[in-house]
Design an enzyme around this catalytic site. Structure first.
Site, PDB file in Angstrom:
ATOM      1  CD  GLN A 280      -2.741   1.250   2.499  1.00  0.00           C
ATOM      2  OE1 GLN A 280      -2.679   0.343   3.326  1.00  0.00           O
ATOM      3  NE2 GLN A 280      -3.605   2.241   2.593  1.00  0.00           N
TER       4      GLN A 280
ATOM      5  CE  LYS B 254      -0.037  -0.162 -10.207  1.00  0.00           C
ATOM      6  NZ  LYS B 254       0.851   0.721 -11.023  1.00  0.00           N
TER       7      LYS B 254
ATOM      8  CG  ASP C  63       8.192   7.414 -10.770  1.00  0.00           C
ATOM      9  OD1 ASP C  63       9.248   7.842 -10.254  1.00  0.00           O
ATOM     10  OD2 ASP C  63       7.244   6.961 -10.101  1.00  0.00           O
TER      11      ASP C  63
END
Length: 445
Positions: A158, A180, A282
């Site tokens: 989480q 997800k 990212d």
């Protein structure tokens, strides 16, 4: 010239009005009918106060002030519209097409660089980070868009914006899929958009065949949907364990051999997504997965920040402060991201370089820094001095020639320049051969 002509016309009209008023005032005593003129006089005076009177004094000098006042009155309205637009884009899930237009379109408003717009985006960023996703109870079922049901078996992880669950079909006991979960209008929608547009299984398979690859680590989304009008979910086949968790278990830097293997596989993925007009934006160990039992299968996941840098085949322009600055994993994002410019292909390759250094040496010159702007300053410094960056990371150890070749190449890339992926991969492959290894071999942690 237009303003001057308008001012002269207005001055002429004003003079006529003023003369008429004076003439009426002179005949006031002789003409009793003019007793009703004060209402007209008040009307004339009102016009003179707002526009005519200053022009009588100096028509050319005063008219620009009038225009400037109009500009000041309009400016807050434009800013308000921009702020409303940003709020709307945040509510609609950061659609990548919208990002491409607002983030870097050559025809975007010149006000996009203004501090007001940057501040607005910063507010949006705080809002997104503040909204956490409430976990769903284990055992609950979700239904994807095709009508398939998936049962949540166990929560795997989480974060502030998403959760991962181990899931299975209710009629099956096999635990071979991962779900997800994110907010309905959160960044997970951006990832879904990327997967549907640029990562279709058929497209990936075609690329693999055309480029004669043995494997391409892009996860295949086998289902998606909404749940209780608050959540959005994506379903993937299980792809193993994150590199971050492996590094934490090993509790020591990775060998040069393993890092070069990882970088080679990730370059394959970047070449594919860049060829489809997207960048990842990212790259980090948390977004790299290794499939258990098949250690040579390296996946690049986590496309929540994916950005379409070349819509319609035209590269977006470099514009600082056109997006939220410092987006992504701050330690590894490119200097472009720190400055709020839309990420480009060089951004991904530079981020990969930072990751390679960190995975192998365990540190970066800015590791101990916490403020994004301080980190950006350090990156700016070392971007212009790659030998110093390598020396800082490797310390007294011998600097890897493969690392030096790679970093020197990617730090010299121009914003919209197309990288030479083949040359970059060849450098990594040659270094692996010198180490007595190859890309195809299983990763040996």
């Amino acid at each position: 010239e237009v303003l001057q002509r308008a001012a002269l016309r207005l001055r002429s009209s004003t003079c006529e009005i003023v003369n008429a008023v004076k003439k009426k005032q002179q005949n006031k005593d002789n003409d009793a009918g003019l007793q009703e003129s004060p209402p007209k006089k008040n009307t004339v005076t009102f016009k003179l106060d707002t526009g005519a009177q200053p022009i009588v004094e100096s028509p050319v000098a005063k008219s620009p002030r009038s225009v400037q006042r109009k500009g000041k009155l309009c400016s807050p309205l434009k800013k308000q519209e921009e702020e409303e637009e940003k709020k709307l884009s945040a509510k609609t899930g950061w659609i990548e097409g919208r990002s491409a237009v607002d983030g870097a379109s050559p025809v975007s408003s010149p006000n996009s660089k203004s501090p007001a717009k940057a501040t607005g985006k910063n507010k949006g960023r705080k809002t997104k980070h503040a909204s956490s996703v409430e976990p769903l109870p284990e055992g609950e079922e979700v239904t994807d868009t095709t009508g398939k049901k998936w049962k949540l078996i166990r929560q795997l992880s989480q974060s502030a914006t998403e959760l991962l669950y181990e899931v299975s079909r209710p009629s099956s006991k096999e635990l071979n899929h991962t779900l997800k979960l994110g907010a309905k209008d959160g960044r997970i929608f951006n990832e879904q958009n990327f997967l549907q547009r640029a990562a279709k299984p058929a497209s990936v398979e075609k690329w693999v065949k055309q480029n004669k690859l043995d494997f391409l680590g892009i996860p295949s989304c086998v289902g998606f949907g909404l749940h209780t009008d608050s959540y959005r979910f994506l379903i993937f086949p299980s792809i193993g364990e994150s590199l971050q968790s492996i590094i934490e278990k090993e509790n020591q830097p990775l060998s040069e051999e393993v890092v070069l293997q990882l970088a080679y596989r990730i370059l394959d993925v970047l070449h594919y997504i860049h060829s489809n007009e997207y960048v990842h934006a990212d790259i980090s160990a948390e977004n790299v997965y290794i499939k258990q039992g098949q250690r040579s299968q390296v996946y690049l996941v986590g496309y929540c920040h994916a950005f379409r840098y070349g819509p319609g085949g035209k590269h977006v322009e470099y514009r600082e402060a056109s997006r939220t600055p410092h987006e992504g994993t701050v330690q590894f994002i490119s200097l472009d991201a720190h400055k709020g410019a839309a990420p480009s292909r060089r951004s991904d390759l530079q981020s990969l370089g930072y990751c390679m250094l960190h995975w192998h040496t365990g540190l970066l010159p800015w590791t101990e820094l916490t403020q994004p702007q301080q980190i950006a300053t350090e990156k700016q410094r070392y971007m212009e001095d790659v030998p110093a960056l390598l020396s800082q990371c490797f310390g007294r150890r011998s600097v890897s020639r493969a690392f030096q070749t790679y970093l020197t190449a990617v730090m010299a890339l121009q914003y919209s320049e197309q990288p030479n992926y083949s040359a970059l991969k060849a450098g990594l492959s040659d270094a692996l051969v010198q180490l007595g290894a190859s890309v195809e071999e299983p990763l040996n942690f």
